[in-house]
Design a protein around this motif. Structure first.
Motif, PDB file in Angstrom:
ATOM      1  N   ASP A   1      15.223  30.668 -21.832  1.00  0.00           N
ATOM      2  CA  ASP A   1      16.123  31.804 -22.075  1.00  0.00           C
ATOM      3  C   ASP A   1      15.369  33.129 -22.064  1.00  0.00           C
ATOM      4  OD1 ASP A   1      18.253  30.048 -22.328  1.00  0.00           O
ATOM      5  OD2 ASP A   1      18.232  30.066 -24.522  1.00  0.00           O
TER       6      ASP A   1
ATOM      7  N   THR B   1      13.946  33.922 -18.471  1.00  0.00           N
ATOM      8  CA  THR B   1      15.052  34.263 -17.574  1.00  0.00           C
ATOM      9  C   THR B   1      15.561  35.676 -17.849  1.00  0.00           C
ATOM     10  OG1 THR B   1      15.697  31.954 -17.346  1.00  0.00           O
ATOM     11  CG2 THR B   1      17.372  33.602 -16.828  1.00  0.00           C
TER      12      THR B   1
ATOM     13  N   ALA C   1      15.154  39.007 -15.307  1.00  0.00           N
ATOM     14  CA  ALA C   1      16.354  39.699 -14.842  1.00  0.00           C
ATOM     15  C   ALA C   1      16.277  41.216 -15.031  1.00  0.00           C
ATOM     16  CB  ALA C   1      17.579  39.161 -15.570  1.00  0.00           C
TER      17      ALA C   1
ATOM     18  N   CYS D   1      10.534  24.324 -17.072  1.00  0.00           N
ATOM     19  CA  CYS D   1      11.006  25.656 -17.467  1.00  0.00           C
ATOM     20  C   CYS D   1      10.684  26.679 -16.374  1.00  0.00           C
ATOM     21  CB  CYS D   1      10.363  26.041 -18.795  1.00  0.00           C
ATOM     22  SG  CYS D   1      10.707  27.724 -19.324  1.00  0.00           S
TER      23      CYS D   1
ATOM     24  N   ALA E   1      12.770  26.062 -13.331  1.00  0.00           N
ATOM     25  CA  ALA E   1      14.162  26.471 -13.545  1.00  0.00           C
ATOM     26  C   ALA E   1      14.327  27.979 -13.403  1.00  0.00           C
ATOM     27  CB  ALA E   1      14.647  26.009 -14.915  1.00  0.00           C
ATOM     28  N   VAL E   2      13.362  28.735 -13.883  1.00  0.00           N
ATOM     29  CA  VAL E   2      13.416  30.196 -13.726  1.00  0.00           C
ATOM     30  C   VAL E   2      13.361  30.553 -12.244  1.00  0.00           C
ATOM     31  CG1 VAL E   2      12.213  32.370 -14.174  1.00  0.00           C
ATOM     32  CG2 VAL E   2      12.461  30.688 -16.008  1.00  0.00           C
TER      33      VAL E   2
ATOM     34  N   ALA F   1      14.228  28.665  -9.705  1.00  0.00           N
ATOM     35  CA  ALA F   1      15.463  28.233  -9.059  1.00  0.00           C
ATOM     36  C   ALA F   1      16.612  29.192  -9.367  1.00  0.00           C
ATOM     37  CB  ALA F   1      15.822  26.815  -9.501  1.00  0.00           C
ATOM     38  N   GLY F   2      16.694  29.635 -10.612  1.00  0.00           N
ATOM     39  CA  GLY F   2      17.743  30.578 -10.990  1.00  0.00           C
ATOM     40  C   GLY F   2      17.637  31.891 -10.232  1.00  0.00           C
ATOM     41  N   ALA F   3      16.417  32.374 -10.078  1.00  0.00           N
ATOM     42  CA  ALA F   3      16.214  33.608  -9.322  1.00  0.00           C
ATOM     43  C   ALA F   3      16.564  33.404  -7.852  1.00  0.00           C
ATOM     44  CB  ALA F   3      14.768  34.079  -9.469  1.00  0.00           C
TER      45      ALA F   3
ATOM     46  N   GLU G   1      18.701  31.348  -6.591  1.00  0.00           N
ATOM     47  CA  GLU G   1      20.157  31.278  -6.458  1.00  0.00           C
ATOM     48  C   GLU G   1      20.778  32.670  -6.377  1.00  0.00           C
ATOM     49  OE1 GLU G   1      21.644  28.983  -9.714  1.00  0.00           O
ATOM     50  OE2 GLU G   1      21.028  27.091  -8.812  1.00  0.00           O
ATOM     51  N   LYS G   2      20.100  33.648  -6.962  1.00  0.00           N
ATOM     52  CA  LYS G   2      20.585  35.030  -6.946  1.00  0.00           C
ATOM     53  C   LYS G   2      19.972  35.823  -5.800  1.00  0.00           C
ATOM     54  CE  LYS G   2      21.640  35.062 -11.762  1.00  0.00           C
ATOM     55  NZ  LYS G   2      21.023  34.811 -13.007  1.00  0.00           N
TER      56      LYS G   2
END
Length: 101
Positions: free
Chosen positions: A34, A37, A41, A63, A66-67, A69-71, A73-74
């Protein structure tokens, strides 16, 4: 000191870098995810610097992945710098080191 008592520190004082330090393990990976991430951002951070990570396990590696991958995706590319040797070895064994490049 237990892992739970050693929270990971997330520093986003540099204009383009999020610096992570401390122990990054199963005990704190959810909170670390959290925090990292949210820091990534802010203001379009481009680099995650892991030079301050003193110990990590598979949850710490997950962890970071995942960060990333999240970035992705954006539509944002992040670079990971100064990967601790233990995390790098674990990534190699799990055959995911290419995802950290």
């Amino acid at each position: 000191m237990s892992d739970a008592a050693a929270p990971v520190q997330v520093d986003d004082l540099a204009p383009d870098t999020v610096r992570v330090s401390g122990v990054l393990t199963f005990a704190n990976a959810a909170k670390a995810l959290d925090a990292i991430t949210a820091a990534v951002a802010r203001d379009g951070r481009q680099v995650i610097d892991l030079s301050g990570v003193t110990r990590s396990d598979s949850a710490g590696l997950a962890c970071v992945l995942a960060v990333l991958a999240g970035a992705a995706e954006k539509g944002r590319a992040l670079a990971v710098r100064n990967i601790p040797e233990g995390m790098h070895l674990l990534a190699s064994v799990c055959e995911v080191e290419g995802l950290l490049a």
